[in-house]
Design a protein around this motif. Structure first.
Motif, short mmCIF file in Angstrom:
data_model
loop_
_atom_site.label_atom_id
_atom_site.label_comp_id
_atom_site.label_asym_id
_atom_site.label_seq_id
_atom_site.Cartn_x
_atom_site.Cartn_y
_atom_site.Cartn_z
N PRO A 1 0.84 -1.21 0.00
CA PRO A 1 0.00 0.00 0.00
C PRO A 1 0.86 1.25 0.00
N SER A 2 0.35 2.28 -0.65
CA SER A 2 1.03 3.57 -0.63
C SER A 2 0.73 4.27 0.68
N SER A 3 1.20 5.48 0.81
CA SER A 3 0.98 6.25 2.04
C SER A 3 -0.40 6.88 2.10
N THR A 4 -1.19 6.74 1.02
CA THR A 4 -2.52 7.35 0.96
C THR A 4 -3.57 6.30 1.25
N ALA A 5 -4.39 6.55 2.26
CA ALA A 5 -5.42 5.60 2.66
C ALA A 5 -6.68 5.80 1.83
N ALA A 6 -7.46 4.74 1.71
CA ALA A 6 -8.74 4.80 1.00
C ALA A 6 -9.77 5.52 1.85
N ASN A 7 -10.77 6.13 1.18
CA ASN A 7 -11.88 6.77 1.88
C ASN A 7 -13.16 6.54 1.09
N PRO A 8 -13.86 5.44 1.35
CA PRO A 8 -15.10 5.15 0.62
C PRO A 8 -16.19 6.19 0.84
N GLU A 9 -16.05 7.03 1.87
CA GLU A 9 -17.06 8.03 2.17
C GLU A 9 -16.85 9.34 1.40
N LEU A 10 -15.80 9.40 0.61
CA LEU A 10 -15.55 10.60 -0.17
C LEU A 10 -16.74 10.88 -1.08
N LYS A 11 -17.17 12.13 -1.15
CA LYS A 11 -18.37 12.46 -1.93
C LYS A 11 -18.13 13.68 -2.81
N TRP A 12 -19.16 14.02 -3.56
CA TRP A 12 -19.09 15.11 -4.54
C TRP A 12 -18.81 16.46 -3.87
N GLU A 13 -17.98 17.26 -4.52
CA GLU A 13 -17.96 18.67 -4.18
C GLU A 13 -19.30 19.27 -4.60
N SER A 14 -19.80 20.20 -3.81
CA SER A 14 -21.14 20.74 -4.06
C SER A 14 -21.07 22.24 -4.26
N GLN A 15 -21.83 22.75 -5.25
CA GLN A 15 -21.87 24.17 -5.54
C GLN A 15 -23.31 24.68 -5.56
N ASN A 16 -23.55 25.77 -4.87
CA ASN A 16 -24.83 26.46 -4.92
C ASN A 16 -24.62 27.81 -5.60
N SER A 17 -25.29 28.00 -6.73
CA SER A 17 -25.04 29.18 -7.57
C SER A 17 -26.30 30.03 -7.70
N PHE A 18 -26.10 31.34 -7.56
CA PHE A 18 -27.18 32.30 -7.73
C PHE A 18 -26.77 33.30 -8.81
N ASN A 19 -27.74 33.69 -9.66
CA ASN A 19 -27.46 34.60 -10.76
C ASN A 19 -28.67 35.50 -10.97
N VAL A 20 -28.44 36.79 -11.10
CA VAL A 20 -29.52 37.71 -11.44
C VAL A 20 -28.95 38.76 -12.40
N GLY A 21 -29.71 39.04 -13.46
CA GLY A 21 -29.17 39.94 -14.47
C GLY A 21 -30.23 40.74 -15.18
N LEU A 22 -29.77 41.76 -15.88
CA LEU A 22 -30.63 42.64 -16.65
C LEU A 22 -30.04 42.79 -18.05
N GLU A 23 -30.83 42.46 -19.07
CA GLU A 23 -30.43 42.66 -20.46
C GLU A 23 -31.27 43.79 -21.06
N PHE A 24 -30.62 44.60 -21.89
CA PHE A 24 -31.37 45.74 -22.44
C PHE A 24 -30.83 46.13 -23.80
N SER A 25 -31.71 46.78 -24.55
CA SER A 25 -31.36 47.39 -25.83
C SER A 25 -32.15 48.68 -25.94
N LEU A 26 -31.44 49.80 -26.19
CA LEU A 26 -32.06 51.12 -26.10
C LEU A 26 -31.77 51.94 -27.35
N PHE A 27 -32.58 52.98 -27.52
CA PHE A 27 -32.37 54.01 -28.55
C PHE A 27 -32.24 53.38 -29.95
N ASN A 28 -33.31 52.69 -30.33
CA ASN A 28 -33.35 52.02 -31.63
C ASN A 28 -32.18 51.04 -31.77
N ASN A 29 -31.93 50.32 -30.66
CA ASN A 29 -30.90 49.28 -30.59
C ASN A 29 -29.48 49.81 -30.75
#
Length: 991
Positions: free
Chosen positions: A666-694
């Motif tokens: 065995p190497s110096s790194t032990a197994a970890n069967p409980e290892l799980k996904w990294e998790s990301q929670n993402s929030f996004n809010v935006g405004l798109e616009f076109s003005l003055f006859n584009n």
């Protein structure tokens, strides 16, 4: 009697007509605009709820009766109505409606009108990337999109660009975006091992095997609403690459050719000439206690004054040639696109270069009224030479420019390399290039086959299989004539196969209800598998210089092999709803199972919800004629991320011998069967616009991405038999704002001028960390509340004017002459406070001028190269920066550098804020002036059009950094291969 008979015939004809009008039949056709088929066009039978949408190629089929009226609606285009008669084919061409201009954008598993998108999406068109003289198209993305940071830390042809979308959200997980070509995920530098083995393997990027001339558009997906349908693989954003397709009409041919020459983009660094070098070397020896006469003998006057950069670089002699040919066309049933390309790029450093042959074939066909098939295929063969640029090998021309003494000569009088190198034990890039050979060949196949069947009213079943496979072959031979090699010569041979295949099946239901309610539901299943097989053998002792294959050598000095793979199984559901094309909702859920996790945590569930409100479509906005379009959008979702290592959760065994017998332990790194996904929670809010006859358009977005369960190594007690294992123990937050503005300054008959730009503000913060990870970590400090790549260095206090000694500040803020007593302090970080790009386009009649620049501000770069080139004598014999001329020589001198002492043991050149520099820069990425052939030129010729242009790339760089400011994401500089500036002349012809 005749009258009665005529009356009877009239009644019979009327009956037949009535029956024929009442009989339902299949109507099909193509909806297009001036540039080709339009996807997602609403086709509805007037005054009914029955309708459909066009597919990706603008084709549709619908059941209707003669006399029914088909209504064709598409955002940004004028509505068209067509009455069904006796024909079963109705094709229409829509005209743009200037009052509601909108574009079609490519999204995951399809495309849609930009009005309908709820996520954060940016599209880069083909004209922005296809003429950029580089092998890796990712370099051309710099400054083109908000949220996207593309850094070319090496200018070596075929080297990788580090791409981040909205910052780095992982350390030991995947950090680069997912690249998808025509719906097929492909291997990128971080997602595969392609190019491993041999010398300077880090400068081979799989993306350099793809020809930018075949790219129609690049779409960057940045938030959860647009990426979550790809689950874990979309956690770092997605770059969708759409290749060119054939369009209905007669055959079209295009030919483009470009020739350019390159030099170093930045030449701020200067080294000592011979007289300066001798002066400083003698001085440093005398200061070390050596008698002046002996110092003169050690460094005598020299008639040689070698500028090693003249031998290391091909400034304005590095030639790039790029030629591409394509043919496309089609009819109602079959469309085709065929291309051939050749790229030859000499690196600005000797011993480096790339040559690529590429080809592609795309076919789409209607096999029946209810079914369609498609095929895409590309093949490339890339030959690459890699100079030893990114390491401190003395065979590196890059390092030689910095460190080789100017008193050495590269060649003898007979033209052969000088066998003597005073400070490198004889090793030089001159000898290696003269005697040795080195290079690699990569064959890459990317292909897909798909079939779509309309199995029932409003239901479409689609299946797609895609494969990305590469074959990498590396060879290196070190001649016995090169005394830097073993006496019998040496050779290195590596071979690798890398594959990545995906099989996707989807069922789509599209329904329009009473013209107000539109619903689209996508149910999908996907399987993905990727892996590699690699071996390498290093040998020496050849019988002669003719036999160079590894099998001809007498001795094997090293060998290695590895095989690895991982798989992903997924199910996903996506729904889109809109009401009156004003209010849009989008929801996605996906389940992924990955072999990169243990049996208890293979599955992860990821989801997103998003919506937008097209405010400008409301009745109360009609009087605000200066507002052409206004959209508010927002999304929130949860995503996962995969480890970059396929077997991080497993214990690793090593092979060795025990009592002269094979053994495994065995190497110096032990197994970890409980290892799980990294998790990301993402929030996004935006405004798109076109003005003055584009005339003025833009987008403003705020985003926040919080990552938890980051993968980190955890130190274990020695009694466990292991030293570490990987656990979920950390969290980041990346948040910021994006602003994009575009303005049509002038738009008159013969003259048009537009300007625009984008800026991204980004802040990274560490939320949680395992105790074993907290604290000093090399050049950095890992601390909660700080940016991950925060520099942690001893604070440089300058030079003592009385003694010439180096000084630092201790923990109390007092001066100390002892390096170890210097207090480490947080000294800024590697992340820019903001970055972006600006552009301007001019056109006058047939002339056009395009210019764009990229920039970033507020990041620090630790110049590890300067630690060597400004060593204050610690690295005796090496040439030094001309900055060393400003050194202390006598009491009272105010200088930037301490007293030079040969073999300096004061640690003055060790890690401190002395080497920390401002990494901000503005780079003029591209300037192009071109002339589009007028009708007078093409008239009575075979040409349909043409363009000739002169282009400059990386022409100007404004920075305070002592070198090329495009450095690695972690903010360190170490003898990097500089980026090139290129001037090229090109011509595009269509016929």
């Amino acid at each position: 009697m005749k009258t009665k008979f005529n009356g009877f015939l009239t009644l019979l004809l009327a009956l037949v007509v009535q029956i024929s009008f009442a009989q339902e039949k299949t109507i099909s056709g193509t909806v297009s605009d001036a540039s080709g088929g339009l996807p997602g066009v609403s086709v509805v039978i007037k005054e009914t709820q029955k309708g459909t949408e066009t597919d990706f190629d603008g084709k549709y089929t619908i059941k209707a009766k003669s006399g029914d009226v088909l209504v064709f609606r598409y955002l940004g285009y004028k509505t068209v109505e067509k009455t069904i008669g006796t024909t079963n084919t109705i094709s229409v061409t829509l005209e743009e409606d200037a009052s509601v201009l909108d574009e079609v954008v490519v999204t995951s598993y399809g495309s849609t009108a930009k009005r309908a998108t709820t996520g954060s999406i940016t599209t880069v068109k083909s004209e922005d990337i296809e003429n950029v003289p580089t092998a890796n198209f990712a370099e051309a993305l710099q400054g083109k999109s908000t949220g996207l940071q593309s850094i070319s830390s090496s200018g070596q042809p075929g080297s990788n660009s580090s791409v981040r979308i909205r910052g780095t959200a992982s350390v030991n997980g995947n950090t680069e975006p997912l690249y998808i070509i025509d719906g097929i995920p492909v291997s990128s530098n971080s997602a595969s091992d392609l190019g491993a083995g041999g010398l300077d393997a880090g400068n081979r990027d799989p993306l350099s095997n793809i020809s930018s001339a075949d790219i129609e558009s690049v779409t960057i997906l940045k938030d959860a609403s647009s990426t979550s349908i790809y689950g874990a693989r979309g956690a770092n954003g997605i770059i969708l690459i759409t290749t060119k397709k054939g369009k209905q009409g007669k055959a079209k041919f295009s030919l483009s050719s470009q020739v350019g020459v390159s030099a170093r983009a930045v030449e701020l660094f200067e080294v000592l000439n011979a007289s300066e070098y001798i002066e400083l070397q003698r001085e440093s020896q005398i200061n070390a206690g050596i008698e002046p006469a002996v110092a003169v003998l050690n460094y005598p006057d020299s008639d040689d004054d070698t500028d090693w950069s003249e031998y290391a670089y091909r400034d304005w002699d590095a030639v790039t040639k790029n030629t591409n040919f394509s043919a496309s066309g089609g009819n109602e049933n079959v469309n085709y696109y065929l291309s051939l390309g050749h790229l030859s790029q000499e690196g600005i450093a000797v011993g480096s270069g790339l040559e690529r042959l590429s080809s592609s074939l795309n076919l789409q066909a209607n096999t029946s009224e209810n079914s369609r098939v498609g095929m895409s295929f590309s093949y490339s063969k890339t030959e690459q030479q890699t100079a030893l640029a990114e390491s401190a090998y003395f065979a590196s021309p890059i390092l030689a420019t910095y460190l080789f003494p100017p008193t050495d000569t590269p060649y003898l009088s007979d033209g052969t390399p000088n066998p003597v190198a005073s400070v490198t034990s004889g090793t030089t890039f001159i000898k290696d290039n003269y005697y040795d050979t080195e290079g690699s060949v990569t064959d890459r196949l990317i292909g897909s086959v798909d079939i779509a069947v309309d199995i029932w009213n409003d239901f479409t079943l689609k299946s797609k299989f895609g494969l990305d496979k590469s074959f990498f072959n590396y060879k290196q031979y070190g001649s016995s004539l090169n005394d830097s090699n073993p006496s019998g010569g040496t050779a290195d041979r590596a071979y690798q196969e890398v594959y990545n295949w995906t099989w996707t099946n989807t069922l789509t239901w599209s329904k329009t209800l009473n013209e107000d309610h539109n619903l689209n539901v996508l149910l999908g299943q996907e399987i993905n598998k990727e892996g590699s097989d690699y071996f390498e053998v290093v040998v020496e002792d050849f019988p002669n210089g003719i036999l160079q294959n590894v099998g001809s050598a007498a001795t094997v000095t090293g060998h290695a092999s590895s095989t690895g793979d991982s798989s992903l199984k997924s199910y996903f559901l996506n729904g889109n709803y809109n009401f009156q094309q004003k209010y849009y909702l989008n929801a996605t859920i996906r389940r992924d199972a990955s072999s990169r996790f243990g049996p208890d945590n293979k599955w992860g569930t990821f989801w997103s919800v998003g919506g937008n409100w097209n405010v400008s479509s409301e009745d109360f906005m009609k009087d605000l004629t200066w507002i052409n379009s206004l959209k508010i959008k927002s999304s929130y979702g949860k995503q996962g991320n995969l480890p970059s290592n396929r077997y991080l959760w497993q214990g690793i065994f090593l092979n060795d011998t025990y009592n002269e017998s094979p053994a495994s332990y065995p190497s110096s790194t032990a197994a970890n069967p409980e290892l799980k996904w990294e998790s990301q929670n993402s929030f996004n809010v935006g405004l798109e616009f076109s003005l003055f006859n584009n005339k003025l358009s833009g987008e403003v977005t705020y985003f926040s991405r919080e990552t938890s369960d980051l993968l980190f190594p955890q130190t274990l007690e020695g009694s466990s038999g292991y030293t570490l294992r990987y656990v979920n123990a950390g969290g980041f937050t990346n948040k910021g704002a994006e602003i994009e503005l575009n303005y049509d300054v002038l738009n008159i008959k013969d003259f048009n001028w537009s300007i625009g730009g984008n800026i991204t503000f980004l802040k990274n913060k560490v939320n949680t960390l395992d105790e074993g990870t907290l604290g000093a970590d090399g050049l950095y400090i890992r601390e909660i509340g700080e940016t991950w790549n925060t520099f942690y260095l001893r604070e440089w206090a300058g030079v003592d004017v009385a003694t010439g000694q180096a000084m630092w500040y201790d923990a109390n803020g007092n001066i100390t002459f002892n390096y170890t007593e210097g207090e480490r302090v947080k000294s800024g970080n590697a992340d820019p406070k903001f970055y972006g790009g600006v552009y301007t386009n001019f056109s006058y009649k047939n002339w056009e001028l395009v210019a764009n620049a990229s920039y970033q501000y507020g990041n620090k770069i630790y110049n590890d190269t300067s630690r060597i080139t400004n060593s204050d004598g610690a690295f005796a014999g090496f040439n030094q920066s001309r900055d060393q001329l400003d050194r202390w020589q006598k009491p009272g001198d105010i200088s930037a550098n301490p007293q030079r002492i040969s073999g300096n043991s004061s640690n003055s050149n060790q890690a401190s804020t002395r080497w920390l520099e401002d990494g901000s820069f503005v780079r003029l990425k591209n300037v192009s002036i071109g002339y589009n052939f007028s009708e007078a030129i093409t008239k009575n010729t075979f040409l349909n059009g043409g363009k000739i242009y002169l282009q400059g790339t990386n022409l100007l760089t404004i920075t305070d950094f002592n070198g090329d400011p495009e450095q690695s994401i972690n903010g360190t500089h170490w003898f990097s291969y500089p980026n090139p500036k290129t001037i090229s002349l090109g011509i595009n012809l269509s016929f």
